[in-house]
Design a protein around this motif. Sequence first.
Motif, mmCIF file in Angstrom:
data_model
loop_
_atom_site.group_PDB
_atom_site.id
_atom_site.type_symbol
_atom_site.label_atom_id
_atom_site.label_comp_id
_atom_site.label_asym_id
_atom_site.label_seq_id
_atom_site.Cartn_x
_atom_site.Cartn_y
_atom_site.Cartn_z
ATOM 1 N N LEU A 73 6.265 -5.333 6.232
ATOM 2 C CA LEU A 73 5.761 -6.336 7.164
ATOM 3 C C LEU A 73 6.405 -7.712 6.984
ATOM 4 N N GLY A 74 7.556 -7.752 6.334
ATOM 5 C CA GLY A 74 8.375 -8.956 6.379
ATOM 6 C C GLY A 74 8.057 -10.049 5.385
ATOM 7 N N ILE A 75 7.396 -9.738 4.287
ATOM 8 C CA ILE A 75 7.166 -10.749 3.251
ATOM 9 C C ILE A 75 8.474 -10.950 2.485
ATOM 10 N N ASP A 76 8.866 -12.201 2.295
ATOM 11 C CA ASP A 76 10.157 -12.498 1.681
ATOM 12 C C ASP A 76 10.152 -12.354 0.168
ATOM 13 N N ALA A 77 9.003 -12.594 -0.462
ATOM 14 C CA ALA A 77 8.925 -12.518 -1.922
ATOM 15 C C ALA A 77 7.468 -12.389 -2.334
ATOM 16 N N VAL A 78 7.268 -11.853 -3.537
ATOM 17 C CA VAL A 78 5.927 -11.741 -4.116
ATOM 18 C C VAL A 78 5.927 -12.473 -5.454
ATOM 19 N N LEU A 79 4.920 -13.323 -5.643
ATOM 20 C CA LEU A 79 4.722 -14.052 -6.890
ATOM 21 C C LEU A 79 3.426 -13.570 -7.517
ATOM 22 N N LEU A 80 3.450 -13.283 -8.809
ATOM 23 C CA LEU A 80 2.270 -12.757 -9.494
ATOM 24 C C LEU A 80 1.876 -13.662 -10.650
ATOM 25 N N THR A 81 0.581 -13.963 -10.753
ATOM 26 C CA THR A 81 0.114 -14.701 -11.910
ATOM 27 C C THR A 81 0.165 -13.777 -13.130
ATOM 28 N N PRO A 82 0.242 -14.344 -14.332
ATOM 29 C CA PRO A 82 0.381 -13.513 -15.539
ATOM 30 C C PRO A 82 -0.752 -12.523 -15.759
ATOM 31 N N GLN A 83 -1.915 -12.746 -15.133
ATOM 32 C CA GLN A 83 -3.036 -11.829 -15.294
ATOM 33 C C GLN A 83 -2.921 -10.595 -14.399
ATOM 34 N N SER A 84 -1.916 -10.556 -13.559
ATOM 35 C CA SER A 84 -1.741 -9.433 -12.638
ATOM 36 C C SER A 84 -1.026 -8.275 -13.330
ATOM 37 N N CYS A 85 -1.118 -7.107 -12.709
ATOM 38 C CA CYS A 85 -0.446 -5.909 -13.223
ATOM 39 C C CYS A 85 1.056 -6.007 -13.009
ATOM 40 N N ASP A 86 1.798 -5.429 -13.927
ATOM 41 C CA ASP A 86 3.248 -5.362 -13.837
ATOM 42 C C ASP A 86 3.657 -4.456 -12.661
ATOM 43 N N PRO A 87 4.426 -4.963 -11.696
ATOM 44 C CA PRO A 87 4.853 -4.118 -10.576
ATOM 45 C C PRO A 87 5.722 -2.932 -10.984
ATOM 46 N N LEU A 88 6.322 -2.982 -12.176
ATOM 47 C CA LEU A 88 7.148 -1.866 -12.634
ATOM 48 C C LEU A 88 6.367 -0.887 -13.500
ATOM 49 N N ASN A 89 5.051 -1.022 -13.527
ATOM 50 C CA ASN A 89 4.200 0.008 -14.108
ATOM 51 C C ASN A 89 4.483 1.328 -13.377
ATOM 52 N N ARG A 90 4.483 2.441 -14.113
ATOM 53 C CA ARG A 90 4.888 3.724 -13.521
ATOM 54 C C ARG A 90 4.079 4.061 -12.272
ATOM 55 N N ARG A 91 2.761 3.889 -12.327
ATOM 56 C CA ARG A 91 1.950 4.239 -11.163
ATOM 57 C C ARG A 91 2.191 3.271 -10.008
ATOM 58 N N ALA A 92 2.343 1.997 -10.305
ATOM 59 C CA ALA A 92 2.603 1.033 -9.244
ATOM 60 C C ALA A 92 3.905 1.358 -8.527
ATOM 61 N N VAL A 93 4.931 1.711 -9.285
ATOM 62 C CA VAL A 93 6.218 2.101 -8.691
ATOM 63 C C VAL A 93 6.040 3.318 -7.802
ATOM 64 N N ARG A 94 5.284 4.315 -8.292
ATOM 65 C CA ARG A 94 5.097 5.549 -7.531
ATOM 66 C C ARG A 94 4.338 5.286 -6.230
ATOM 67 N N VAL A 95 3.240 4.528 -6.312
ATOM 68 C CA VAL A 95 2.442 4.246 -5.122
ATOM 69 C C VAL A 95 3.248 3.439 -4.103
ATOM 70 N N SER A 96 4.095 2.565 -4.591
ATOM 71 C CA SER A 96 4.881 1.724 -3.688
ATOM 72 C C SER A 96 5.991 2.499 -2.986
ATOM 73 N N MET A 97 6.253 3.725 -3.432
ATOM 74 C CA MET A 97 7.364 4.533 -2.915
ATOM 75 C C MET A 97 8.696 3.818 -3.113
ATOM 76 N N GLY A 98 8.793 3.053 -4.206
ATOM 77 C CA GLY A 98 10.041 2.377 -4.528
ATOM 78 C C GLY A 98 10.230 1.025 -3.868
ATOM 79 N N THR A 99 9.265 0.572 -3.060
ATOM 80 C CA THR A 99 9.440 -0.716 -2.388
ATOM 81 C C THR A 99 9.335 -1.896 -3.347
ATOM 82 N N VAL A 100 8.865 -1.670 -4.585
ATOM 83 C CA VAL A 100 8.901 -2.759 -5.575
ATOM 84 C C VAL A 100 10.340 -3.164 -5.863
ATOM 85 N N PHE A 101 11.295 -2.310 -5.528
ATOM 86 C CA PHE A 101 12.702 -2.630 -5.741
ATOM 87 C C PHE A 101 13.323 -3.328 -4.536
ATOM 88 N N LEU A 102 12.586 -3.392 -3.438
ATOM 89 C CA LEU A 102 13.120 -3.951 -2.199
ATOM 90 C C LEU A 102 12.669 -5.375 -1.946
#
Length: 270
Positions: free
Chosen positions: A146-175
């Motif tokens: 949906l066209g978001i240019d970037a994502v910023l996470l506070t330190p209390q948030s989950c790591d986007p490269l967590n195995r499950r997060a990567v899987r659920v995202s279908m690899g869009t954490v790399f995009l």
Amino acid sequence: MEANIINITEAADPRVDVYARLTEAQLRQHGGDGGIFIAESPKVIRVAMDAGYVPESMLCEARHIIGDAADILLRCPGRMPVYTGERAVLETLTGYRLTRGVLCAMCRRPMPTVEDLCRNASRVAVLDAVCDTTNIGAIFRSAAALGIDAVLLTPQSCDPLNRRAVRVSMGTVFLVPWTWLDRPVHALKDLGFKTVAMALRDDSVSLDDPALMAEPRLAIVLGTEGDGLANDVIEATDITCRIPMAHGVDSLNVAAASAVAFWQLRKRPQ
């Protein structure tokens, strides 16, 4: 590549600790230079490699070496370890059935600065203490679509490269470019953004407010799954925004809310 195929006969083999016994925190420290993460399924691994991430090793069923993973192996560094074994051994090792048959340990990359990500962005998502891996993955998938240019996470948030997060995202954490937010949310005003807190308050404006949608640069701030955004974060933002809802429903899951907000507040042609 010239495959360095290593047959694993025991789940306790220390050579595959990264796939079986290291915690997410330990993976981030593994090998230095920012650590590693685990990508699962050929499709996700291909997306990661296309985005520039470098494989360190692979774990897969033997049939995938000449099957689903064959094209991936051709792109991997020479003599990279490719661990394989009987399905029962691999299931014992990982603790679950490899539905797509392939796991890949990949090297993390240096994190960009907030300034670098925001310099040319018009729409950024800010995740404040969003700590559920499924929600993180789903939010990234919506951000990419949906066209978001970037994502910023506070330190209390989950790591986007967590195995499950990567899987659920279908690899869009790399995009979608992302990084950790190293300053208070309201400091994004100094980078030229109007900050928008997604929260239910008496003074909140509707998500389809024309003035809000016309803003040239927006930082859309989403809060933790249970309590939402903290009051001090809300008070420090420029605008508080709500999603109009029916049937007395007062809120949506943060991943669902993000998709609605990203679509409605997307950058429109001038």
